[in-house]
Design an enzyme around this catalytic site. Sequence first.
Site, PDB file in Angstrom:
ATOM      1  N   LYS A  11       1.249  -1.464   0.086  1.00  0.00           N
ATOM      2  CA  LYS A  11      -0.044   0.166  -0.504  1.00  0.00           C
ATOM      3  C   LYS A  11       0.666   0.774   0.317  1.00  0.00           C
ATOM      4  CE  LYS A  11      -3.941  -2.353   2.601  1.00  0.00           C
ATOM      5  NZ  LYS A  11      -4.479  -2.060   3.284  1.00  0.00           N
ATOM      6  N   TYR A  51     -12.292  -2.520  -3.669  1.00  0.00           N
ATOM      7  CA  TYR A  51     -12.881  -2.364  -2.307  1.00  0.00           C
ATOM      8  C   TYR A  51     -14.751  -2.192  -1.777  1.00  0.00           C
ATOM      9  CZ  TYR A  51      -7.824  -2.520  -0.577  1.00  0.00           C
ATOM     10  OH  TYR A  51      -7.073  -2.555  -0.186  1.00  0.00           O
ATOM     11  N   PHE A  59     -15.874   3.150   6.924  1.00  0.00           N
ATOM     12  CA  PHE A  59     -14.492   3.517   6.193  1.00  0.00           C
ATOM     13  C   PHE A  59     -13.987   3.607   4.896  1.00  0.00           C
ATOM     14  CE2 PHE A  59     -15.021  -0.825   7.611  1.00  0.00           C
ATOM     15  CZ  PHE A  59     -14.223  -1.479   6.034  1.00  0.00           C
ATOM     16  N   THR A  93      -4.655  -7.133  11.361  1.00  0.00           N
ATOM     17  CA  THR A  93      -4.952  -6.154   9.778  1.00  0.00           C
ATOM     18  C   THR A  93      -4.426  -4.668  10.770  1.00  0.00           C
ATOM     19  OG1 THR A  93      -7.337  -6.951   9.116  1.00  0.00           O
ATOM     20  CG2 THR A  93      -6.802  -4.309   9.072  1.00  0.00           C
ATOM     21  N   ARG A 104       3.290  -6.002   8.938  1.00  0.00           N
ATOM     22  CA  ARG A 104       2.033  -4.602  10.133  1.00  0.00           C
ATOM     23  C   ARG A 104       2.531  -4.512  10.745  1.00  0.00           C
ATOM     24  NH1 ARG A 104      -3.151  -7.441   7.586  1.00  0.00           N
ATOM     25  NH2 ARG A 104      -3.842  -6.298   5.682  1.00  0.00           N
ATOM     26  N   ASN A 114      -1.855   0.148   6.852  1.00  0.00           N
ATOM     27  CA  ASN A 114      -2.302  -1.080   7.599  1.00  0.00           C
ATOM     28  C   ASN A 114      -1.370  -1.607   6.390  1.00  0.00           C
ATOM     29  OD1 ASN A 114      -3.607  -1.781   5.530  1.00  0.00           O
ATOM     30  ND2 ASN A 114      -4.342  -3.512   7.272  1.00  0.00           N
ATOM     31  N   HIS A 117      -1.883  -5.198   1.684  1.00  0.00           N
ATOM     32  CA  HIS A 117      -3.160  -6.529   1.718  1.00  0.00           C
ATOM     33  C   HIS A 117      -2.975  -7.413   0.942  1.00  0.00           C
ATOM     34  CE1 HIS A 117      -6.930  -7.963  -0.366  1.00  0.00           C
ATOM     35  NE2 HIS A 117      -6.504  -7.497  -0.894  1.00  0.00           N
ATOM     36  N   GLU A 128      -9.658 -10.889  -7.643  1.00  0.00           N
ATOM     37  CA  GLU A 128      -8.852 -10.003  -7.123  1.00  0.00           C
ATOM     38  C   GLU A 128      -7.620  -9.770  -8.146  1.00  0.00           C
ATOM     39  OE1 GLU A 128      -9.729  -8.864  -1.740  1.00  0.00           O
ATOM     40  OE2 GLU A 128      -7.874 -10.589  -2.843  1.00  0.00           O
TER      41      GLU A 128
END
Length: 143
Positions: A11, A51, A59, A93, A104, A114, A117, A128
Amino acid sequence: MALQRTLSIIKPDAVSKNVIGEILTRFEKAGLRVVAAKMVQLSEREAGGFYAEHKERPFFKDLVSFMTSGPVVVQVLEGEDAIAKNRELMGATDPKKADAGTIRADFAVSIDENAVHGSDSEASAAREIAYFFAATEVCERIR
């Protein structure tokens, strides 16, 4: 044990910390092979589509904003029980709850930022991977 493929995303927070190589090394040392990879700057449409299952969650807007805040590295990992192995490497997470030595715990700062993914099931992995990669972009790693 089953040979599996899973999607992994490094990320924006981890990309900006310049820890891409350290994260990829962890995957490889755990026996996972990178069979597809690319760096992309997600649009709001792309992040929102990826997502979409969280669209009604409070969120969602912040998640899309974060995922479009900088480039991400998207890769397909392959190996024995790749989905579970990747999730173990990632850690919880919430990085505050992640075991020491997980990605993480070492690189994330919050539940929102975080670092990584990973697909949570074979069905998610298939969906995905297809979201980001054409079948011709995923390479066989025979050697």
